[in-house]
Design a protein around this motif. Structure first.
Motif, PDB file in Angstrom:
ATOM      1  N   PHE A  36       3.487  32.780 -15.296  1.00  0.00           N
ATOM      2  CA  PHE A  36       2.925  31.944 -16.360  1.00  0.00           C
ATOM      3  C   PHE A  36       3.947  31.619 -17.446  1.00  0.00           C
ATOM      4  O   PHE A  36       3.999  30.473 -17.899  1.00  0.00           O
ATOM      5  CB  PHE A  36       1.667  32.585 -16.939  1.00  0.00           C
ATOM      6  N   PRO A  37       4.776  32.572 -17.888  1.00  0.00           N
ATOM      7  CA  PRO A  37       5.794  32.199 -18.883  1.00  0.00           C
ATOM      8  C   PRO A  37       6.733  31.107 -18.377  1.00  0.00           C
ATOM      9  O   PRO A  37       7.245  30.327 -19.160  1.00  0.00           O
ATOM     10  CB  PRO A  37       6.557  33.500 -19.121  1.00  0.00           C
ATOM     11  N   ALA A  39       5.706  28.746 -16.134  1.00  0.00           N
ATOM     12  CA  ALA A  39       4.927  27.522 -15.954  1.00  0.00           C
ATOM     13  C   ALA A  39       4.509  26.904 -17.284  1.00  0.00           C
ATOM     14  O   ALA A  39       4.389  25.689 -17.392  1.00  0.00           O
ATOM     15  CB  ALA A  39       3.686  27.811 -15.113  1.00  0.00           C
ATOM     16  N   GLU A  40       4.333  27.743 -18.303  1.00  0.00           N
ATOM     17  CA  GLU A  40       3.729  27.260 -19.547  1.00  0.00           C
ATOM     18  C   GLU A  40       4.567  26.185 -20.246  1.00  0.00           C
ATOM     19  O   GLU A  40       4.009  25.186 -20.721  1.00  0.00           O
ATOM     20  CB  GLU A  40       3.459  28.457 -20.462  1.00  0.00           C
ATOM     21  N   PRO A  41       5.907  26.327 -20.319  1.00  0.00           N
ATOM     22  CA  PRO A  41       6.691  25.271 -20.990  1.00  0.00           C
ATOM     23  C   PRO A  41       6.634  23.926 -20.283  1.00  0.00           C
ATOM     24  O   PRO A  41       7.023  22.909 -20.861  1.00  0.00           O
ATOM     25  CB  PRO A  41       8.123  25.811 -20.973  1.00  0.00           C
ATOM     26  N   LEU A  43       3.965  22.489 -19.611  1.00  0.00           N
ATOM     27  CA  LEU A  43       2.832  21.804 -20.222  1.00  0.00           C
ATOM     28  C   LEU A  43       3.234  21.297 -21.605  1.00  0.00           C
ATOM     29  O   LEU A  43       4.211  21.756 -22.173  1.00  0.00           O
ATOM     30  CB  LEU A  43       1.649  22.772 -20.331  1.00  0.00           C
ATOM     31  N   PRO A  44       2.475  20.347 -22.168  1.00  0.00           N
ATOM     32  CA  PRO A  44       2.947  19.681 -23.391  1.00  0.00           C
ATOM     33  C   PRO A  44       2.789  20.467 -24.682  1.00  0.00           C
ATOM     34  O   PRO A  44       3.158  19.967 -25.716  1.00  0.00           O
ATOM     35  CB  PRO A  44       2.081  18.418 -23.437  1.00  0.00           C
ATOM     36  N   PHE A  45       2.267  21.716 -24.659  1.00  0.00           N
ATOM     37  CA  PHE A  45       1.979  22.392 -25.930  1.00  0.00           C
ATOM     38  C   PHE A  45       3.230  22.778 -26.702  1.00  0.00           C
ATOM     39  O   PHE A  45       3.160  23.188 -27.842  1.00  0.00           O
ATOM     40  CB  PHE A  45       1.139  23.655 -25.704  1.00  0.00           C
ATOM     41  N   ASN A  46       4.388  22.665 -26.066  1.00  0.00           N
ATOM     42  CA  ASN A  46       5.602  23.119 -26.732  1.00  0.00           C
ATOM     43  C   ASN A  46       6.298  22.025 -27.515  1.00  0.00           C
ATOM     44  O   ASN A  46       7.265  22.287 -28.200  1.00  0.00           O
ATOM     45  CB  ASN A  46       6.584  23.667 -25.700  1.00  0.00           C
ATOM     46  N   ASP A  47       5.829  20.783 -27.377  1.00  0.00           N
ATOM     47  CA  ASP A  47       6.545  19.687 -28.007  1.00  0.00           C
ATOM     48  C   ASP A  47       6.093  19.509 -29.440  1.00  0.00           C
ATOM     49  O   ASP A  47       5.157  18.778 -29.715  1.00  0.00           O
ATOM     50  CB  ASP A  47       6.294  18.390 -27.221  1.00  0.00           C
ATOM     51  N   VAL A  48       6.746  20.200 -30.343  1.00  0.00           N
ATOM     52  CA  VAL A  48       6.324  20.121 -31.740  1.00  0.00           C
ATOM     53  C   VAL A  48       7.426  19.560 -32.630  1.00  0.00           C
ATOM     54  O   VAL A  48       7.237  19.416 -33.816  1.00  0.00           O
ATOM     55  CB  VAL A  48       5.893  21.498 -32.275  1.00  0.00           C
ATOM     56  N   THR A  49       8.579  19.242 -32.051  1.00  0.00           N
ATOM     57  CA  THR A  49       9.680  18.742 -32.866  1.00  0.00           C
ATOM     58  C   THR A  49       9.755  17.223 -32.745  1.00  0.00           C
ATOM     59  O   THR A  49       9.178  16.632 -31.842  1.00  0.00           O
ATOM     60  CB  THR A  49      11.012  19.350 -32.403  1.00  0.00           C
ATOM     61  N   VAL A  50      10.487  16.613 -33.666  1.00  0.00           N
ATOM     62  CA  VAL A  50      10.577  15.157 -33.620  1.00  0.00           C
ATOM     63  C   VAL A  50      11.806  14.666 -32.873  1.00  0.00           C
ATOM     64  O   VAL A  50      11.936  13.492 -32.624  1.00  0.00           O
ATOM     65  CB  VAL A  50      10.566  14.517 -35.025  1.00  0.00           C
ATOM     66  N   ASN A  52      13.106  16.413 -30.016  1.00  0.00           N
ATOM     67  CA  ASN A  52      13.188  17.029 -28.689  1.00  0.00           C
ATOM     68  C   ASN A  52      14.402  17.904 -28.505  1.00  0.00           C
ATOM     69  O   ASN A  52      15.080  17.856 -27.491  1.00  0.00           O
ATOM     70  CB  ASN A  52      13.176  15.961 -27.595  1.00  0.00           C
ATOM     71  N   GLN A  53      14.690  18.694 -29.510  1.00  0.00           N
ATOM     72  CA  GLN A  53      15.839  19.590 -29.392  1.00  0.00           C
ATOM     73  C   GLN A  53      15.520  20.714 -28.433  1.00  0.00           C
ATOM     74  O   GLN A  53      14.408  21.182 -28.419  1.00  0.00           O
ATOM     75  CB  GLN A  53      16.178  20.189 -30.752  1.00  0.00           C
TER      76      GLN A  53
END
Lengths: 53, 229
Positions: A36-37, A39-41, A43-50, A52-53
């Protein structure tokens, strides 16, 4: 599949049940710790920056 | 025939169980893990600060007139704690250097190419909206005038939100410029930008708030007004 595993476990029904439980725990552990660690990235939940660093 | 049906149904049950487990992992387990890790980071910072190994501003000879330039932050390491009373009186999160995926699992991430805490420019921080402890879950509740308080162990920095939440697209990197576009700021100053994703579980947009540095005070003077109950 599950029937095959059950038939190939040693011991009587109680031992088999205990071993099955251990197998389930082991599988869940591997999933939570490694699969799961990974697979999880994807998914889109990690995109919080403007940027995409 | 019976073997085929049995195998297919077993596979379906297995896939179903996998999906349920994965949802449990994303919704629940990442939060549990993140809470532990974030507490660790805060403990680490507080230990560091209590042992007096606070990063001292580097005083360069002959530059005494210029404001002291703090030492650079170490990538992936915590350097400050953020408090936002609007998100809850007990809401506090470590701020780490960098915005890599692995860094954001441990706390909020400071955009490495933006200015340092309290310095001239735009101190920009990204955080998860959902998963990994949901740090910015209530981001849309932030309003003009809300305090964003940070400490680096020597100083309390109180920023006040001026604009937001402002919705934009992920490629809009001007929002973390030294004078952010669309923020309403026209002159260089000491600003703060927070970014997170929108919608809550999606990644099509970003939510932004902007704040300006309102006041600073040494930690010896106690908590800033914004954090007093």
């Amino acid at each position: 599949m599950y029937g095959w595993i059950w038939r190939h476990l040693p011991g009587n029904a109680w031992v088999k049940a205990f071993l099955s439980l251990m197998l389930v725990v082991a599988v869940v552990y591997v999933l939570f710790q490694y699969v799961f660690p990974w697979a999880e990235p994807l998914l889109p939940f990690n995109d919080v920056t403007v940027d995409n660093q | 025939m019976r073997v085929v049906v049995r195998t297919v149904s077993e596979l379906c049950v297995t896939v179903g169980a996998l999906i349920v487990l994965f949802v449990a992992y994303v919704l629940f387990w990442t939060g549990v893990k993140a809470d532990t890790v974030m507490d660790d980071q805060i403990d680490q910072l507080q230990n560091q600060w209590s042992q007096g190994s606070v990063r001292q501003p580097k005083v360069t000879a002959g530059a005494s007139a210029a404001p002291a330039q703090p030492a650079p932050y170490l990538s992936g390491k915590p350097f400050a704690i953020m408090y936002i009373p609007r998100l809850g009186f007990t809401w506090n999160k470590p701020v780490l250097e960098g915005t890599q995926v692995s860094t954001l699992k441990k706390g909020l991430g400071h955009y490495a190419n933006t200015t340092q805490l309290g310095q001239q420019g735009n101190f920009s921080v990204a955080g998860h909206r959902r998963t990994y402890g949901d740090p910015f879950k209530d981001f849309p509740r932030l309003r003009r005038g809300d305090a964003v308080v940070l400490t680096d162990g020597t100083t309390w920095f109180t920023y006040r939100i001026d604009k937001g939440p402002y919705k934009t697209v992920p490629t809009d990197i001007e929002v973390i410029d030294p004078v952010p576009r669309k923020s309403g700021y026209t002159r260089p100053g000491r600003y703060l930008t927070l970014t997170t994703c929108d919608p809550e579980w999606g990644h099509s947009h970003r939510l932004i708030v902007w704040a300006h540095l309102d006041s600073t005070q040494p930690v010896e003077d106690g908590k800033p007004v914004a954090l007093r109950r």
